[in-house]
Design an enzyme around this catalytic site. Structure first.
Site, PDB file in Angstrom:
ATOM      1  N   ASN A  36       0.865  -1.189   0.000  1.00  0.00           N
ATOM      2  CA  ASN A  36       0.000   0.000   0.000  1.00  0.00           C
ATOM      3  C   ASN A  36       0.900   1.237   0.000  1.00  0.00           C
ATOM      4  OD1 ASN A  36      -1.756   2.070   0.550  1.00  0.00           O
ATOM      5  ND2 ASN A  36      -2.670   1.123   2.369  1.00  0.00           N
ATOM      6  N   HIS A  75     -12.704   3.687   0.579  1.00  0.00           N
ATOM      7  CA  HIS A  75     -12.678   2.723   1.696  1.00  0.00           C
ATOM      8  C   HIS A  75     -13.476   1.455   1.364  1.00  0.00           C
ATOM      9  CE1 HIS A  75     -12.312   6.481   4.488  1.00  0.00           C
ATOM     10  NE2 HIS A  75     -11.113   5.976   4.280  1.00  0.00           N
ATOM     11  N   GLY A  91     -13.688   4.364  15.030  1.00  0.00           N
ATOM     12  CA  GLY A  91     -14.775   3.384  15.146  1.00  0.00           C
ATOM     13  C   GLY A  91     -14.410   2.225  16.054  1.00  0.00           C
ATOM     14  N   ARG A 106      -2.874  -2.045  -3.148  1.00  0.00           N
ATOM     15  CA  ARG A 106      -4.036  -1.187  -2.928  1.00  0.00           C
ATOM     16  C   ARG A 106      -3.944  -0.035  -3.920  1.00  0.00           C
ATOM     17  NH1 ARG A 106      -4.862   3.594   1.112  1.00  0.00           N
ATOM     18  NH2 ARG A 106      -7.078   3.942   0.791  1.00  0.00           N
ATOM     19  N   ARG A 110      -9.953  17.147   6.768  1.00  0.00           N
ATOM     20  CA  ARG A 110     -10.765  17.429   5.571  1.00  0.00           C
ATOM     21  C   ARG A 110     -12.136  17.960   5.963  1.00  0.00           C
ATOM     22  NH1 ARG A 110     -10.013  11.558   2.978  1.00  0.00           N
ATOM     23  NH2 ARG A 110      -8.130  11.229   4.192  1.00  0.00           N
ATOM     24  N   GLU A 138      -8.088  -4.590   5.716  1.00  0.00           N
ATOM     25  CA  GLU A 138      -8.031  -4.401   4.271  1.00  0.00           C
ATOM     26  C   GLU A 138      -6.987  -5.328   3.650  1.00  0.00           C
ATOM     27  OE1 GLU A 138      -8.815   0.156   3.485  1.00  0.00           O
ATOM     28  OE2 GLU A 138      -7.918  -0.154   5.434  1.00  0.00           O
TER      29      GLU A 138
END
Ligand code: AMP
Length: 402
Positions: free
Chosen positions: A7, A180, A333, A91, A241, A384
């Site tokens: 990645n 995502h 999360g 990725r 962001r 992932e």
């Protein structure tokens, strides 16, 4: 079969080597500040001390060479030769409409990735650099691209189109793509497994809440809506962001402040979000600490984040005609006990009942709703890498005969 998952960011390279017979992680690590004299390299085997080095690393190709040397190193290595790497999974952030699934990388795919880079100028070029570095160093090892956008390609046009002249979509590919995707897909699959049901029978809202955050509405196993858009800038308020803003703010600010579009872009991506509101940090742990000491804007940033997540959950329940499960994943999360509590506070009308005892956990896979809650709530740590490795195995298995 051993799969190396790679990645690449603009100055980073994250990797994991997995044995796919057992899906066991053999080693993982991270290069940071690639291009600097004091680039950092960490490498970890599950059974050994972490290796940490600071040294000049010029580019991704050099990082990859260091990585391959370490993987076969007598002290820190986990394989005896490079031939034991059967395939590489990369990725790739943006696959636009060209890729609805992972794909074996061929010269034609490389051309398509370069075309996608036009609409993902920040994200795809480092991914492409990583692929080119692997191709140069491991020319005979098959490489697979796994896209962040692919899972969301099932969205219907009413969800992915913007209210712009249709030519913006037809001529320039301007539409909602969502990101995502690999994470949303992984946690939705795990959620169905934990519920003992098929994805096809479920309506799931997955909340990937990290430095970048997005929610997805997953109905019958397909993503039908998501909060990120043409780029990962839109949707929720994030670390740095802005998330969604009225587009008229941009010309207004350009007119009033004299900022040019690069300055506006930098403000929206790097100086906005909970950092911009709190003025304290983009890290939720630091913001929470400040809020607990009475810092008003830190508390405001948290309130805004919770409000906006709740708002999207409500709208996704509406577009799916209800919801069976809500899943929390990624840094906030998985770890943000208070954040999950605040987000769920007020969602009871949907049929959710959070169990505060069960919610008192970090980084573990667990149901956090009370027994019998109509809508189940879960914490599911994302993975992932395993999704990228599985796709890489699926796509290359016949090719390499394993
Ligand atoms: P990610 O992008 O998924 O790595 O998530 C990174 C973010 O997770 C950090 O910026 C933190 O704000 C947040 N995070 C990590 N640990 C915690 C924690 N214990 N409580 C709240 N937020 C956390």
């Amino acid at each position: 079969m051993n799969v190396l998952v790679v990645n690449c960011g603009s100055s980073s390279l994250k990797y994991q080597l997995l044995d796919m017979a057992t899906e066991r992680e053999l080693a993982k690590g991270l290069f940071e500040k690639i291009g600097d004299q004091d680039a950092m390299f960490t490498h970890k085997r599950p059974d050994a001390e972490k290796l940490e080095r600071v040294e000049p690393i010029l580019n991704h190709k050099e990082a990859l060479k260091i990585l391959l040397d370490i993987l076969v190193d007598a002290e820190y290595g986990v394989i005896s030769s490079m031939d034991e790497i059967d395939a590489v999974g990369h990725r790739v952030v943006h696959g636009a409409e060209k890729f609805a699934d992972s794909v074996l990388i061929t010269p034609a795919v490389m051309d398509a990735l370069n075309e996608c880079a036009v609409i993902a100028p920040l994200h795809n070029p480092p991914n492409i650099q990583g692929i080119e570095a692997c191709q140069a160093i491991m020319p005979n090892v098959p490489q697979v691209a796994v896209f962040d956008t692919a899972f969301h390609q099932t969205m219907p046009p009413e969800a992915y189109l913007y209210g712009l002249p249709y030519e913006a979509y037809a001529d320039w590919g301007i539409r909602r793509y969502g990101f995502h995707g690999t994470s949303h897909k992984y946690v939705a699959q795990r959620c169905a497994e934990l519920m003992g049901k098929h994805m096809s029978d479920l309506r799931i809202i997955t909340c990937h809440l990290g430095n970048g955050s997005s929610l997805a509405a997953i109905k019958g196993g397909r993503s039908i809506d998501t909060s990120m858009g043409f780029t990962p800038l839109s949707g929720l308020i994030m670390g740095t962001r802005s998330g969604d803003i009225d587009p008229a703010i941009i010309p207004f600010l350009m007119d009033k402040t004299g900022m040019n579009y690069q300055e506006i872009d930098s403000m929206l991506n790097k100086r906005s979000g909970v950092l911009g509101i709190s003025g304290v940090s983009n890290d939720f742990r630091v913001i929470e600490e400040a809020a607990s000491k009475g810092h008003k804007r830190a508390q405001l940033a948290l309130n805004m984040f919770h409000h906006k997540v709740r708002r999207v959950i409500g709208s996704f329940a509406a577009v799916m005609g209800g919801v069976d499960a809500i899943v929390f994943t990624a840094g906030i999360g998985e770890n943000g006990i208070g954040n999950r509590d605040e987000i769920c506070n007020g969602l009871e009308y949907l049929g959710t009942r959070l169990d505060t005892e069960r919610n008192n956990c970090r980084g573990v896979e667990r149901e956090i709703s009370v027994e019998g809650s109509k809508v189940k709530i879960f914490v599911i740590p994302t993975n992932e890498e395993i999704m990228i490795a599985r796709d890489t195995q699926r796509i290359t298995a016949t090719l390499i005969g394993k």
